[in-house]
Design a protein around this motif. Structure first.
Motif, mmCIF file in Angstrom:
data_model
loop_
_atom_site.group_PDB
_atom_site.id
_atom_site.type_symbol
_atom_site.label_atom_id
_atom_site.label_comp_id
_atom_site.label_asym_id
_atom_site.label_seq_id
_atom_site.Cartn_x
_atom_site.Cartn_y
_atom_site.Cartn_z
ATOM 1 N N LEU A 71 -46.516 -13.406 -4.300
ATOM 2 C CA LEU A 71 -45.280 -13.916 -3.700
ATOM 3 C C LEU A 71 -44.047 -13.328 -4.382
ATOM 4 O O LEU A 71 -43.086 -12.924 -3.716
ATOM 5 C CB LEU A 71 -45.248 -15.440 -3.769
ATOM 6 N N LEU A 72 -44.081 -13.274 -5.702
ATOM 7 C CA LEU A 72 -42.921 -12.784 -6.425
ATOM 8 C C LEU A 72 -42.734 -11.277 -6.243
ATOM 9 O O LEU A 72 -41.611 -10.793 -6.105
ATOM 10 C CB LEU A 72 -43.038 -13.132 -7.909
ATOM 11 N N THR A 73 -43.833 -10.517 -6.238
ATOM 12 C CA THR A 73 -43.725 -9.079 -6.012
ATOM 13 C C THR A 73 -43.164 -8.803 -4.624
ATOM 14 O O THR A 73 -42.302 -7.928 -4.449
ATOM 15 C CB THR A 73 -45.095 -8.394 -6.175
ATOM 16 N N GLN A 74 -43.626 -9.543 -3.641
ATOM 17 C CA GLN A 74 -43.090 -9.394 -2.283
ATOM 18 C C GLN A 74 -41.626 -9.821 -2.219
ATOM 19 O O GLN A 74 -40.894 -9.414 -1.308
ATOM 20 C CB GLN A 74 -43.936 -10.214 -1.305
ATOM 21 N N GLY A 75 -41.191 -10.611 -3.190
ATOM 22 C CA GLY A 75 -39.800 -11.034 -3.268
ATOM 23 C C GLY A 75 -38.960 -10.209 -4.221
ATOM 24 O O GLY A 75 -37.830 -10.600 -4.542
ATOM 25 N N GLY A 76 -39.479 -9.075 -4.676
ATOM 26 C CA GLY A 76 -38.685 -8.161 -5.477
ATOM 27 C C GLY A 76 -38.871 -8.253 -6.972
ATOM 28 O O GLY A 76 -38.134 -7.597 -7.728
ATOM 29 N N PHE A 77 -39.849 -9.021 -7.441
ATOM 30 C CA PHE A 77 -40.119 -9.117 -8.880
ATOM 31 C C PHE A 77 -41.080 -8.011 -9.306
ATOM 32 O O PHE A 77 -41.807 -7.440 -8.487
ATOM 33 C CB PHE A 77 -40.732 -10.479 -9.229
ATOM 34 N N ARG A 78 -41.101 -7.750 -10.603
ATOM 35 C CA ARG A 78 -42.069 -6.855 -11.217
ATOM 36 C C ARG A 78 -42.814 -7.613 -12.299
ATOM 37 O O ARG A 78 -42.285 -8.573 -12.872
ATOM 38 C CB ARG A 78 -41.362 -5.641 -11.847
ATOM 39 N N ARG A 79 -44.044 -7.140 -12.613
ATOM 40 C CA ARG A 79 -44.826 -7.794 -13.663
ATOM 41 C C ARG A 79 -44.829 -6.948 -14.921
ATOM 42 O O ARG A 79 -44.993 -5.727 -14.872
ATOM 43 C CB ARG A 79 -46.271 -8.035 -13.221
ATOM 44 N N SER A 80 -44.668 -7.593 -16.081
ATOM 45 C CA SER A 80 -44.861 -6.984 -17.388
ATOM 46 C C SER A 80 -45.630 -7.995 -18.222
ATOM 47 O O SER A 80 -45.095 -9.062 -18.552
ATOM 48 C CB SER A 80 -43.524 -6.637 -18.042
ATOM 49 N N GLN A 81 -46.898 -7.678 -18.538
ATOM 50 C CA GLN A 81 -47.783 -8.624 -19.214
ATOM 51 C C GLN A 81 -47.851 -9.904 -18.374
ATOM 52 O O GLN A 81 -48.132 -9.841 -17.182
ATOM 53 C CB GLN A 81 -47.313 -8.846 -20.643
ATOM 54 N N ASN A 82 -47.568 -11.057 -18.974
ATOM 55 C CA ASN A 82 -47.658 -12.293 -18.180
ATOM 56 C C ASN A 82 -46.280 -12.783 -17.740
ATOM 57 O O ASN A 82 -46.074 -13.969 -17.503
ATOM 58 C CB ASN A 82 -48.389 -13.388 -18.971
ATOM 59 N N ILE A 83 -45.346 -11.846 -17.617
ATOM 60 C CA ILE A 83 -43.990 -12.156 -17.188
ATOM 61 C C ILE A 83 -43.704 -11.467 -15.855
ATOM 62 O O ILE A 83 -44.010 -10.286 -15.674
ATOM 63 C CB ILE A 83 -42.946 -11.666 -18.224
ATOM 64 N N ALA A 84 -43.108 -12.212 -14.910
ATOM 65 C CA ALA A 84 -42.568 -11.625 -13.685
ATOM 66 C C ALA A 84 -41.051 -11.687 -13.789
ATOM 67 O O ALA A 84 -40.493 -12.727 -14.137
ATOM 68 C CB ALA A 84 -43.047 -12.382 -12.460
ATOM 69 N N TYR A 85 -40.384 -10.574 -13.494
ATOM 70 C CA TYR A 85 -38.936 -10.513 -13.680
ATOM 71 C C TYR A 85 -38.295 -9.721 -12.545
ATOM 72 O O TYR A 85 -38.946 -8.932 -11.854
ATOM 73 C CB TYR A 85 -38.598 -9.836 -15.014
ATOM 74 N N ARG A 86 -36.998 -9.932 -12.379
ATOM 75 C CA ARG A 86 -36.217 -9.105 -11.478
ATOM 76 C C ARG A 86 -34.778 -9.066 -11.975
ATOM 77 O O ARG A 86 -34.328 -9.975 -12.676
ATOM 78 C CB ARG A 86 -36.264 -9.597 -10.030
ATOM 79 N N PRO A 87 -34.027 -8.005 -11.641
ATOM 80 C CA PRO A 87 -32.640 -7.920 -12.092
ATOM 81 C C PRO A 87 -31.798 -9.073 -11.545
ATOM 82 O O PRO A 87 -31.988 -9.525 -10.414
ATOM 83 C CB PRO A 87 -32.170 -6.574 -11.520
ATOM 84 N N ALA A 88 -30.858 -9.514 -12.357
ATOM 85 C CA ALA A 88 -29.923 -10.567 -11.954
ATOM 86 C C ALA A 88 -28.545 -10.229 -12.514
ATOM 87 O O ALA A 88 -27.879 -11.069 -13.105
ATOM 88 C CB ALA A 88 -30.402 -11.925 -12.456
ATOM 89 N N CYS A 89 -28.138 -8.991 -12.316
ATOM 90 C CA CYS A 89 -26.874 -8.517 -12.861
ATOM 91 C C CYS A 89 -25.707 -9.070 -12.045
ATOM 92 O O CYS A 89 -25.777 -9.153 -10.821
ATOM 93 C CB CYS A 89 -26.838 -6.993 -12.875
ATOM 94 N N GLU A 90 -24.633 -9.408 -12.731
ATOM 95 C CA GLU A 90 -23.531 -10.091 -12.078
ATOM 96 C C GLU A 90 -22.732 -9.187 -11.150
ATOM 97 O O GLU A 90 -22.326 -9.607 -10.068
ATOM 98 C CB GLU A 90 -22.606 -10.701 -13.141
ATOM 99 N N ALA A 91 -22.505 -7.936 -11.538
ATOM 100 C CA ALA A 91 -21.611 -7.077 -10.765
ATOM 101 C C ALA A 91 -22.276 -5.817 -10.241
ATOM 102 O O ALA A 91 -21.594 -4.912 -9.757
ATOM 103 C CB ALA A 91 -20.402 -6.697 -11.617
#
Length: 254
Positions: free
Chosen positions: A45-65
């Motif tokens: 679900l998260l990958t389809q929503g734009g996240f990436r996996r690193s070890q047991n963490i799913a992350y995606r950019p959340a830059c303000e500007a």
């Protein structure tokens, strides 16, 4: 009757840090942990929503500007290699790939260090130890595989057990709708083989063999030369505010 809700993942925001792709920019990421019996489902679900996996963490950019980081996935079933890509496939006809569990080896780490020392001397992974590498490979609660690419030894048949020189390695997640290339590395002396391109083409072929539609490549960063290669694999989709949309960009070149 048990009406207790299924625990939802908790999301966190990192502190600002220097962007590794665009000079003068700062990056932030939103992340959550991929653990427990629903980790594979959540990874999908998260990958389809734009996240990436690193070890047991799913992350995606959340830059303000900045919105330069864009999630990319190849439409494997429609992909046709450009002439230059067909030359890459021909140049690597002597390569045998084998798929195994997400287990590290000394041989893999040696190749990993050669790759980092040549390509990423100043990157965030440049000082990774053998233990760090093992954690990167093993710390997964989802369906992860290691794909090893080896040079076929002279006289070995096509179906022979690969025992030749290790040329490249891909850490890959098998998802419900395709393959996600988590991390890959290769012998940096293989410029004539274009081995990075070859491994992506191999993942497209594997995805088609599985009857699945997508190869997830992670983020394309507009304005970053090191990420420009990702738009070569057409057709592909980019994740926008309206959802996944076809990217009418480069055609892959000849």
């Amino acid at each position: 009757m048990n009406t207790q809700a299924t625990p939802s993942p908790q999301f966190y925001l990192t502190a600002p840090a220097i962007c590794p792709y665009l000079p003068g920019e700062m990056e932030r990421k939103v992340f959550t942990h991929l653990v427990g019996p629903r980790a594979a489902e959540m990874n999908d679900l998260l990958t389809q929503g734009g996240f990436r996996r690193s070890q047991n963490i799913a992350y995606r950019p959340a830059c303000e500007a900045c919105r330069a980081c864009v999630s990319v996935r190849i439409l494997a079933g429609e992909f046709q290699p450009a002439r230059s890509m067909r030359r890459v496939l021909a140049a690597n006809k002597d390569v045998i790939a084998s798929v195994g569990p997400a287990q590290p080896s000394t041989e893999q780490f040696s190749l990993f260090r050669r790759y980092l020392d040549d390509r990423h001397q100043k990157g965030g992974m440049s000082d990774m130890s053998a233990l760090d590498y093992a954690i990167m490979v093993e710390d997964t609660h989802v369906n992860t595989r290691i794909i090893e690419y080896r040079r076929r030894e002279p006289g070995a048949g096509i179906s022979a057990e690969p025992k030749g020189e290790l040329l490249g390695v891909a850490l890959t997640d098998l998802m419900s709708d395709g393959l996600s290339m988590v991390y890959s590395f290769f012998n940096p002396e293989l410029e004539k083989r274009s081995f990075g391109t070859f491994m992506i083409l191999d993942h497209i072929n594997r995805t088609n063999t599985l009857g699945l539609p997508h190869v997830y490549l992670g983020y394309w960063v507009k304005g970053s030369t090191k990420m420009g290669y990702k738009t070569r694999y057409q057709p592909q989709e980019h994740l926008t505010a309206r959802g996944w949309e076809r990217f009418a960009g480069e055609d892959g070149g000849e």
